[in-house]
Design a protein around this motif. Structure first.
Motif, PDB file in Angstrom:
ATOM      1  N   SER A  76     -38.514 -39.251-178.560  1.00  0.00           N
ATOM      2  CA  SER A  76     -38.205 -39.583-177.171  1.00  0.00           C
ATOM      3  C   SER A  76     -39.244 -40.553-176.631  1.00  0.00           C
ATOM      4  O   SER A  76     -40.282 -40.778-177.249  1.00  0.00           O
ATOM      5  CB  SER A  76     -38.178 -38.316-176.301  1.00  0.00           C
ATOM      6  OG  SER A  76     -39.455 -37.712-176.282  1.00  0.00           O
ATOM      7  N   TRP A  77     -38.928 -41.115-175.470  1.00  0.00           N
ATOM      8  CA  TRP A  77     -39.852 -41.981-174.746  1.00  0.00           C
ATOM      9  C   TRP A  77     -40.171 -41.313-173.425  1.00  0.00           C
ATOM     10  O   TRP A  77     -39.321 -40.647-172.832  1.00  0.00           O
ATOM     11  CB  TRP A  77     -39.229 -43.349-174.492  1.00  0.00           C
ATOM     12  CG  TRP A  77     -39.198 -44.194-175.712  1.00  0.00           C
ATOM     13  CD1 TRP A  77     -38.164 -44.311-176.596  1.00  0.00           C
ATOM     14  CD2 TRP A  77     -40.250 -45.012-176.206  1.00  0.00           C
ATOM     15  NE1 TRP A  77     -38.516 -45.153-177.620  1.00  0.00           N
ATOM     16  CE2 TRP A  77     -39.785 -45.611-177.405  1.00  0.00           C
ATOM     17  CE3 TRP A  77     -41.534 -45.306-175.770  1.00  0.00           C
ATOM     18  CZ2 TRP A  77     -40.566 -46.481-178.153  1.00  0.00           C
ATOM     19  CZ3 TRP A  77     -42.306 -46.169-176.510  1.00  0.00           C
ATOM     20  CH2 TRP A  77     -41.821 -46.756-177.689  1.00  0.00           C
ATOM     21  N   GLU A  78     -41.390 -41.521-172.945  1.00  0.00           N
ATOM     22  CA  GLU A  78     -41.790 -40.971-171.659  1.00  0.00           C
ATOM     23  C   GLU A  78     -42.707 -41.963-170.965  1.00  0.00           C
ATOM     24  O   GLU A  78     -43.329 -42.797-171.625  1.00  0.00           O
ATOM     25  CB  GLU A  78     -42.478 -39.620-171.842  1.00  0.00           C
ATOM     26  CG  GLU A  78     -43.734 -39.687-172.697  1.00  0.00           C
ATOM     27  CD  GLU A  78     -44.310 -38.311-173.030  1.00  0.00           C
ATOM     28  OE1 GLU A  78     -43.569 -37.317-172.980  1.00  0.00           O
ATOM     29  OE2 GLU A  78     -45.508 -38.265-173.339  1.00  0.00           O
TER      30      GLU A  78
ATOM     31  N   PHE B  95     -44.136 -43.178-176.881  1.00  0.00           N
ATOM     32  CA  PHE B  95     -43.129 -42.353-177.536  1.00  0.00           C
ATOM     33  C   PHE B  95     -43.733 -41.031-177.979  1.00  0.00           C
ATOM     34  O   PHE B  95     -44.944 -40.889-178.135  1.00  0.00           O
ATOM     35  CB  PHE B  95     -42.457 -43.080-178.709  1.00  0.00           C
ATOM     36  CG  PHE B  95     -43.302 -43.280-179.940  1.00  0.00           C
ATOM     37  CD1 PHE B  95     -43.419 -42.275-180.904  1.00  0.00           C
ATOM     38  CD2 PHE B  95     -43.950 -44.485-180.171  1.00  0.00           C
ATOM     39  CE1 PHE B  95     -44.178 -42.469-182.053  1.00  0.00           C
ATOM     40  CE2 PHE B  95     -44.708 -44.681-181.309  1.00  0.00           C
ATOM     41  CZ  PHE B  95     -44.826 -43.671-182.246  1.00  0.00           C
TER      42      PHE B  95
ATOM     43  N   ASN C 225     -32.597 -47.013-178.146  1.00  0.00           N
ATOM     44  CA  ASN C 225     -32.566 -45.790-178.960  1.00  0.00           C
ATOM     45  C   ASN C 225     -32.871 -46.057-180.433  1.00  0.00           C
ATOM     46  O   ASN C 225     -32.183 -45.539-181.318  1.00  0.00           O
ATOM     47  CB  ASN C 225     -31.224 -45.067-178.808  1.00  0.00           C
ATOM     48  CG  ASN C 225     -31.040 -44.560-177.398  1.00  0.00           C
ATOM     49  OD1 ASN C 225     -31.963 -44.011-176.808  1.00  0.00           O
ATOM     50  ND2 ASN C 225     -29.862 -44.762-176.857  1.00  0.00           N
TER      51      ASN C 225
ATOM     52  N   SER D  20     -36.591 -48.949-174.379  1.00  0.00           N
ATOM     53  CA  SER D  20     -36.287 -47.638-174.961  1.00  0.00           C
ATOM     54  C   SER D  20     -34.793 -47.334-174.957  1.00  0.00           C
ATOM     55  O   SER D  20     -34.328 -46.504-175.737  1.00  0.00           O
ATOM     56  CB  SER D  20     -37.048 -46.543-174.228  1.00  0.00           C
ATOM     57  OG  SER D  20     -36.722 -46.537-172.862  1.00  0.00           O
ATOM     58  N   GLU D  21     -34.036 -48.027-174.118  1.00  0.00           N
ATOM     59  CA  GLU D  21     -32.586 -47.801-174.061  1.00  0.00           C
ATOM     60  C   GLU D  21     -31.889 -48.204-175.367  1.00  0.00           C
ATOM     61  O   GLU D  21     -30.744 -47.838-175.600  1.00  0.00           O
ATOM     62  CB  GLU D  21     -31.963 -48.547-172.875  1.00  0.00           C
ATOM     63  CG  GLU D  21     -31.952 -50.064-172.993  1.00  0.00           C
ATOM     64  CD  GLU D  21     -33.281 -50.745-172.638  1.00  0.00           C
ATOM     65  OE1 GLU D  21     -33.337 -51.981-172.723  1.00  0.00           O
ATOM     66  OE2 GLU D  21     -34.242 -50.044-172.273  1.00  0.00           O
TER      67      GLU D  21
ATOM     68  N   THR E 285     -38.482 -55.613-182.237  1.00  0.00           N
ATOM     69  CA  THR E 285     -37.460 -54.682-182.706  1.00  0.00           C
ATOM     70  C   THR E 285     -36.958 -55.177-184.055  1.00  0.00           C
ATOM     71  O   THR E 285     -36.870 -56.382-184.289  1.00  0.00           O
ATOM     72  CB  THR E 285     -36.289 -54.589-181.714  1.00  0.00           C
ATOM     73  OG1 THR E 285     -35.718 -55.876-181.517  1.00  0.00           O
ATOM     74  CG2 THR E 285     -36.738 -54.011-180.386  1.00  0.00           C
TER      75      THR E 285
ATOM     76  N   ILE F 265     -41.089 -51.429-172.553  1.00  0.00           N
ATOM     77  CA  ILE F 265     -40.468 -51.107-173.832  1.00  0.00           C
ATOM     78  C   ILE F 265     -38.951 -50.927-173.627  1.00  0.00           C
ATOM     79  O   ILE F 265     -38.546 -50.277-172.677  1.00  0.00           O
ATOM     80  CB  ILE F 265     -41.107 -49.833-174.444  1.00  0.00           C
ATOM     81  CG1 ILE F 265     -40.747 -49.674-175.905  1.00  0.00           C
ATOM     82  CG2 ILE F 265     -40.738 -48.582-173.692  1.00  0.00           C
ATOM     83  CD1 ILE F 265     -41.663 -50.412-176.815  1.00  0.00           C
TER      84      ILE F 265
ATOM     85  N   ARG G 278     -48.262 -44.891-180.778  1.00  0.00           N
ATOM     86  CA  ARG G 278     -47.296 -44.333-179.831  1.00  0.00           C
ATOM     87  C   ARG G 278     -47.350 -44.952-178.441  1.00  0.00           C
ATOM     88  O   ARG G 278     -46.406 -44.892-177.673  1.00  0.00           O
ATOM     89  CB  ARG G 278     -47.432 -42.823-179.736  1.00  0.00           C
ATOM     90  CG  ARG G 278     -48.682 -42.330-179.051  1.00  0.00           C
ATOM     91  CD  ARG G 278     -48.735 -40.821-179.058  1.00  0.00           C
ATOM     92  NE  ARG G 278     -47.732 -40.262-178.190  1.00  0.00           N
ATOM     93  CZ  ARG G 278     -48.001 -39.528-177.115  1.00  0.00           C
ATOM     94  NH1 ARG G 278     -49.249 -39.266-176.780  1.00  0.00           N
ATOM     95  NH2 ARG G 278     -47.030 -39.069-176.378  1.00  0.00           N
TER      96      ARG G 278
ATOM     97  N   TYR H  96     -44.913 -47.165-171.235  1.00  0.00           N
ATOM     98  CA  TYR H  96     -44.298 -45.996-171.867  1.00  0.00           C
ATOM     99  C   TYR H  96     -45.001 -45.656-173.175  1.00  0.00           C
ATOM    100  O   TYR H  96     -45.700 -46.475-173.756  1.00  0.00           O
ATOM    101  CB  TYR H  96     -42.811 -46.257-172.128  1.00  0.00           C
ATOM    102  CG  TYR H  96     -42.069 -46.446-170.839  1.00  0.00           C
ATOM    103  CD1 TYR H  96     -41.511 -45.357-170.180  1.00  0.00           C
ATOM    104  CD2 TYR H  96     -41.973 -47.706-170.251  1.00  0.00           C
ATOM    105  CE1 TYR H  96     -40.862 -45.516-168.972  1.00  0.00           C
ATOM    106  CE2 TYR H  96     -41.327 -47.869-169.043  1.00  0.00           C
ATOM    107  CZ  TYR H  96     -40.774 -46.778-168.400  1.00  0.00           C
ATOM    108  OH  TYR H  96     -40.148 -46.933-167.197  1.00  0.00           O
TER     109      TYR H  96
ATOM    110  N   ILE I 177     -39.137 -41.590-183.966  1.00  0.00           N
ATOM    111  CA  ILE I 177     -39.232 -41.508-182.507  1.00  0.00           C
ATOM    112  C   ILE I 177     -38.288 -40.413-182.027  1.00  0.00           C
ATOM    113  O   ILE I 177     -37.089 -40.470-182.283  1.00  0.00           O
ATOM    114  CB  ILE I 177     -38.871 -42.855-181.850  1.00  0.00           C
ATOM    115  CG1 ILE I 177     -39.845 -43.941-182.294  1.00  0.00           C
ATOM    116  CG2 ILE I 177     -38.842 -42.719-180.322  1.00  0.00           C
ATOM    117  CD1 ILE I 177     -39.460 -45.345-181.853  1.00  0.00           C
TER     118      ILE I 177
END
Length: 149
Positions: A70-72, A95, A50, A47-48, A126, A45, A39, A93, A68
């Motif tokens: 969400s990302w934080e 997940f 999705n 993350s946009e 990716t 990362i 994670r 980041y 996944i």
């Protein structure tokens, strides 16, 4: 010698990140240790995008699959099985997720990935898009693309 692991095939429905966790492997990995190894924490990362799944890769073989949620921003205190030397985690980041469904896990676990993340000098790629996008660990930039074979 014949390769015993069939090749993983990715599509848009199963788009995600391949995370190389080989260097974090231990002889015995609990489910929590594998999750925390996968994670985060990841630098820059995308993350946009999705993407839906996180694939934990060990020596080019998918060992686990997570959905996944969400990302934080990285929060080193949220890990219970890992220790970090890094104090500054800006642009890092992690997940939040769960194990993927049994159907998805059966589809991908113990399948091989043909690109070697270690050889490419990247921490993650990716998949399930038209191209695989290496994300920089060393000399590769975000704009370079490698076609899946």
């Amino acid at each position: 010698m014949m390769n015993v692991y069939p090749k993983a095939e990715f599509d848009a429905q199963h788009s995600g990140f391949l995370f190389d966790v080989t260097d974090r492997m231990q002889p015995v990995m609990t489910k929590l240790k594998m999750y925390e190894a996968t994670r985060g924490i990841w630098h820059k990362i995308p993350s946009e995008l999705n993407l839906k799944f996180a694939f934990a890769i060990v020596k080019n073989v998918i060992k686990e699959v997570y959905s996944i949620e969400s990302w934080e921003p990285a929060n080193l205190s949220s890990f219970t099985t890992r220790k970090f030397r890094k104090k500054n985690v800006d642009d890092y980041y992690q997940f939040v997720g769960t194990l993927a469904s049994d159907d998805v896990r059966k589809m991908f676990k113990n399948k091989r990935v043909t690109l070697d993340l270690n050889e490419l000098k990247v921490d993650f790629l990716t998949v399930g898009l038209d191209n695989i996008e290496p994300t920089d660990k060393a000399s590769l930039s975000l704009n370079q693309h490698l076609k899946v074979d």
